[in-house]
Design a protein around this motif. Structure first.
Motif, mmCIF file in Angstrom:
data_model
loop_
_atom_site.group_PDB
_atom_site.id
_atom_site.type_symbol
_atom_site.label_atom_id
_atom_site.label_comp_id
_atom_site.label_asym_id
_atom_site.label_seq_id
_atom_site.Cartn_x
_atom_site.Cartn_y
_atom_site.Cartn_z
ATOM 1 N N MET A 1 0.840 -1.198 0.000
ATOM 2 C CA MET A 1 0.000 0.000 0.000
ATOM 3 C C MET A 1 0.872 1.243 0.000
ATOM 4 O O MET A 1 1.744 1.380 0.852
ATOM 5 C CB MET A 1 -0.905 0.000 1.242
ATOM 6 N N PRO A 2 0.682 2.171 -0.933
ATOM 7 C CA PRO A 2 1.508 3.389 -0.969
ATOM 8 C C PRO A 2 1.065 4.398 0.077
ATOM 9 O O PRO A 2 0.078 4.195 0.791
ATOM 10 C CB PRO A 2 1.246 3.917 -2.382
ATOM 11 N N TYR A 3 1.787 5.509 0.156
ATOM 12 C CA TYR A 3 1.437 6.588 1.078
ATOM 13 C C TYR A 3 0.035 7.093 0.745
ATOM 14 O O TYR A 3 -0.301 7.327 -0.420
ATOM 15 C CB TYR A 3 2.439 7.736 0.964
ATOM 16 N N GLN A 4 -0.786 7.296 1.771
ATOM 17 C CA GLN A 4 -2.173 7.724 1.580
ATOM 18 C C GLN A 4 -2.301 9.240 1.763
ATOM 19 O O GLN A 4 -2.915 9.725 2.713
ATOM 20 C CB GLN A 4 -3.083 6.981 2.554
ATOM 21 N N SER A 5 -1.708 9.994 0.855
ATOM 22 C CA SER A 5 -1.784 11.450 0.945
ATOM 23 C C SER A 5 -3.171 11.948 0.557
ATOM 24 O O SER A 5 -3.833 11.370 -0.313
ATOM 25 C CB SER A 5 -0.743 12.089 0.019
ATOM 26 N N VAL A 6 -3.606 13.024 1.203
ATOM 27 C CA VAL A 6 -4.878 13.639 0.818
ATOM 28 C C VAL A 6 -4.683 14.602 -0.355
ATOM 29 O O VAL A 6 -5.659 15.123 -0.892
ATOM 30 C CB VAL A 6 -5.522 14.397 2.002
ATOM 31 N N TYR A 7 -3.445 14.833 -0.743
ATOM 32 C CA TYR A 7 -3.154 15.751 -1.849
ATOM 33 C C TYR A 7 -3.077 14.986 -3.163
ATOM 34 O O TYR A 7 -2.700 13.813 -3.199
ATOM 35 C CB TYR A 7 -1.852 16.507 -1.576
ATOM 36 N N ARG A 8 -3.399 15.673 -4.257
ATOM 37 C CA ARG A 8 -3.515 14.979 -5.545
ATOM 38 C C ARG A 8 -2.156 14.540 -6.078
ATOM 39 O O ARG A 8 -1.146 15.230 -5.866
ATOM 40 C CB ARG A 8 -4.213 15.872 -6.566
ATOM 41 N N PRO A 9 -2.124 13.431 -6.782
ATOM 42 C CA PRO A 9 -0.875 12.976 -7.408
ATOM 43 C C PRO A 9 -0.331 14.038 -8.365
ATOM 44 O O PRO A 9 -1.093 14.711 -9.073
ATOM 45 C CB PRO A 9 -1.299 11.716 -8.172
ATOM 46 N N GLY A 10 0.977 14.205 -8.374
ATOM 47 C CA GLY A 10 1.607 15.140 -9.295
ATOM 48 C C GLY A 10 1.592 16.581 -8.858
ATOM 49 O O GLY A 10 2.082 17.459 -9.585
ATOM 50 N N LEU A 11 1.046 16.870 -7.672
ATOM 51 C CA LEU A 11 0.939 18.261 -7.219
ATOM 52 C C LEU A 11 2.297 18.951 -7.172
ATOM 53 O O LEU A 11 2.410 20.149 -7.447
ATOM 54 C CB LEU A 11 0.288 18.306 -5.831
ATOM 55 N N PHE A 12 3.350 18.198 -6.827
ATOM 56 C CA PHE A 12 4.679 18.782 -6.680
ATOM 57 C C PHE A 12 5.628 18.372 -7.810
ATOM 58 O O PHE A 12 6.843 18.465 -7.656
ATOM 59 C CB PHE A 12 5.276 18.408 -5.314
ATOM 60 N N ASP A 13 5.069 17.968 -8.935
ATOM 61 C CA ASP A 13 5.914 17.613 -10.077
ATOM 62 C C ASP A 13 6.850 18.774 -10.433
ATOM 63 O O ASP A 13 6.418 19.928 -10.508
ATOM 64 C CB ASP A 13 5.066 17.281 -11.311
ATOM 65 N N GLY A 14 8.129 18.462 -10.635
ATOM 66 C CA GLY A 14 9.106 19.477 -11.032
ATOM 67 C C GLY A 14 9.660 20.297 -9.895
ATOM 68 O O GLY A 14 10.526 21.151 -10.114
ATOM 69 N N GLN A 15 9.197 20.066 -8.656
ATOM 70 C CA GLN A 15 9.667 20.846 -7.518
ATOM 71 C C GLN A 15 10.656 20.052 -6.673
ATOM 72 O O GLN A 15 10.574 18.828 -6.570
ATOM 73 C CB GLN A 15 8.494 21.286 -6.645
ATOM 74 N N VAL A 16 11.582 20.779 -6.070
ATOM 75 C CA VAL A 16 12.590 20.188 -5.191
ATOM 76 C C VAL A 16 12.374 20.729 -3.779
ATOM 77 O O VAL A 16 12.282 21.948 -3.589
ATOM 78 C CB VAL A 16 14.018 20.533 -5.669
ATOM 79 N N VAL A 17 12.275 19.818 -2.818
ATOM 80 C CA VAL A 17 12.084 20.216 -1.420
ATOM 81 C C VAL A 17 13.223 19.643 -0.582
ATOM 82 O O VAL A 17 13.491 18.437 -0.613
ATOM 83 C CB VAL A 17 10.727 19.729 -0.867
ATOM 84 N N LEU A 18 13.890 20.518 0.151
ATOM 85 C CA LEU A 18 14.976 20.140 1.049
ATOM 86 C C LEU A 18 14.382 19.924 2.435
ATOM 87 O O LEU A 18 13.655 20.786 2.949
ATOM 88 C CB LEU A 18 16.026 21.246 1.056
ATOM 89 N N ILE A 19 14.691 18.784 3.066
ATOM 90 C CA ILE A 19 14.137 18.443 4.373
ATOM 91 C C ILE A 19 15.273 18.124 5.330
ATOM 92 O O ILE A 19 15.989 17.133 5.152
ATOM 93 C CB ILE A 19 13.195 17.231 4.281
ATOM 94 N N THR A 20 15.465 18.960 6.353
ATOM 95 C CA THR A 20 16.474 18.638 7.362
ATOM 96 C C THR A 20 15.868 17.680 8.389
ATOM 97 O O THR A 20 14.650 17.664 8.597
ATOM 98 C CB THR A 20 17.007 19.898 8.061
ATOM 99 N N GLY A 21 16.723 16.889 9.020
ATOM 100 C CA GLY A 21 16.205 15.867 9.921
ATOM 101 C C GLY A 21 15.367 14.849 9.173
ATOM 102 O O GLY A 21 14.367 14.340 9.690
ATOM 103 N N GLY A 22 15.807 14.515 7.951
ATOM 104 C CA GLY A 22 15.007 13.659 7.076
ATOM 105 C C GLY A 22 15.185 12.177 7.305
ATOM 106 O O GLY A 22 14.566 11.370 6.593
ATOM 107 N N GLY A 23 15.991 11.789 8.283
ATOM 108 C CA GLY A 23 16.277 10.379 8.480
ATOM 109 C C GLY A 23 15.345 9.660 9.425
ATOM 110 O O GLY A 23 15.442 8.428 9.565
#
Length: 304
Positions: free
Chosen positions: A1-23
């Motif tokens: 089962m994949p992540y169950q996001s409430v946001y639509r697929p592809g919403l962040f296509d082409g975007q890069v997000v940096l996350i600290t404490g990502g481990g």
């Protein structure tokens, strides 16, 4: 089962997000959710093994290898922050979002906190976050816009026995408000998410006396339960998304109403002594596991 996001697929296509404490914890969950809806995620931390595990988890969901990158960095050290931001830009060409999530603290009364201990917590939770914000802004967002989400804490009314962290998180909140004003003309939004008692692997890193207090938490707040990392991630993703384009200098509390509890509010006895069944968590993160504190109980040494 994949992540169950409430946001639509592809919403962040082409975007890069940096996350600290990502481990681990909130950062790990947020990386999973953002990747599941199209973002390229650059996860940052001091432990490359933990980052590699998260990268493998995300890629196992069918996310292309180039959509997840790992970057070792101690955000308290300026030269490492500069090198890390430059590395992300060299690899991905842009940074559209920053989730300033790395942090930590320990339980101790103010009178017993050493100067070195106070400085270490403030350096991690305030100074380190400031450095990442500044370098991401100066190196990319000042010319291209973007969104920054700073993770603080339930600091409203003070944070007894965590005064060093409360001071740092309070500083990050006012820093957020200041940056939101200064950077808005460049198209950069800066907001906070303030978690309350969130079930995560972080529970297991505290000493036994702090774990005792954690176990007492749910009956003391209106929602009568812990939150989870998916509920935090959902708030973070909202602030990174286009629908929040007129939201800056704000804070979303994810805390079950904890700051609204007062001495005149007393939960009904049955609720105070039994698990809550009215406030149901959003179980979006398919790989989430409850902290061992809540499944195995207190241990003599924190689990790192």
């Amino acid at each position: 089962m994949p992540y169950q996001s409430v946001y639509r697929p592809g919403l962040f296509d082409g975007q890069v997000v940096l996350i600290t404490g990502g481990g681990s914890g909130i950062g790990r969950c947020t990386a999973h959710e953002l990747a599941s809806i199209g973002a390229t995620v650059a996860i940052v931390g001091r432990d490359l093994d933990k980052l590699a595990t998260v990268k493998s988890e995300i890629e196992a969901e069918g996310i292309a290898a180039g959509k997840v990158s790992t970057h070792a960095c101690d955000i308290r050290k300026e030269e490492q922050v500069i090198a890390m931001v430059d590395e992300v830009l060299a690899q991905h060409g842009r940074i559209d979002g920053l989730v300033n999530n790395a942090g930590g603290q320990y339980r101790q009364p103010l009178k017993d906190i050493s100067s070195k201990g106070f400085e270490a917590v403030v350096r991690l939770n305030l100074f380190g976050g400031f450095q990442v914000m500044r370098e991401v802004y100066n190196r990319w967002m000042s010319a291209n816009g973007g969104s920054i989400v700073n993770i603080i804490a339930d600091i409203w009314g003070g944070w007894a026995n965590y005064g060093h962290s409360g001071a740092a998180r309070g500083g990050m909140w006012t820093l957020t408000e200041s940056a939101a004003s200064e950077w808005a003309p460049a198209g950069v939004r800066v907001n906070c998410v303030a978690p309350g008692g969130i079930e995560s692997s972080g529970f297991d890193t505290y000493e036994p006396d702090a774990q005792q207090e954690i176990l007492k938490f749910p009956p003391t707040i209106p929602a009568q339960r812990y939150g989870n990392v998916a509920e935090m991630s959902g708030a973070i993703v909202y602030l990174l998304s286009p629908v929040s384009s007129f939201v800056t200098g704000s804070c979303i509390r994810v805390d079950g109403g904890a700051p609204n509890a007062r001495f005149c509010w007393n939960p009904p006895t049955p609720l105070a002594n039994t698990p809550a069944d009215k406030s149901r968590p959003f179980e979006g993160f398919h790989l989430d596991a409850r902290p061992r504190l809540l499944t195995e109980g207190i241990t003599k040494k924190p689990r790192r």
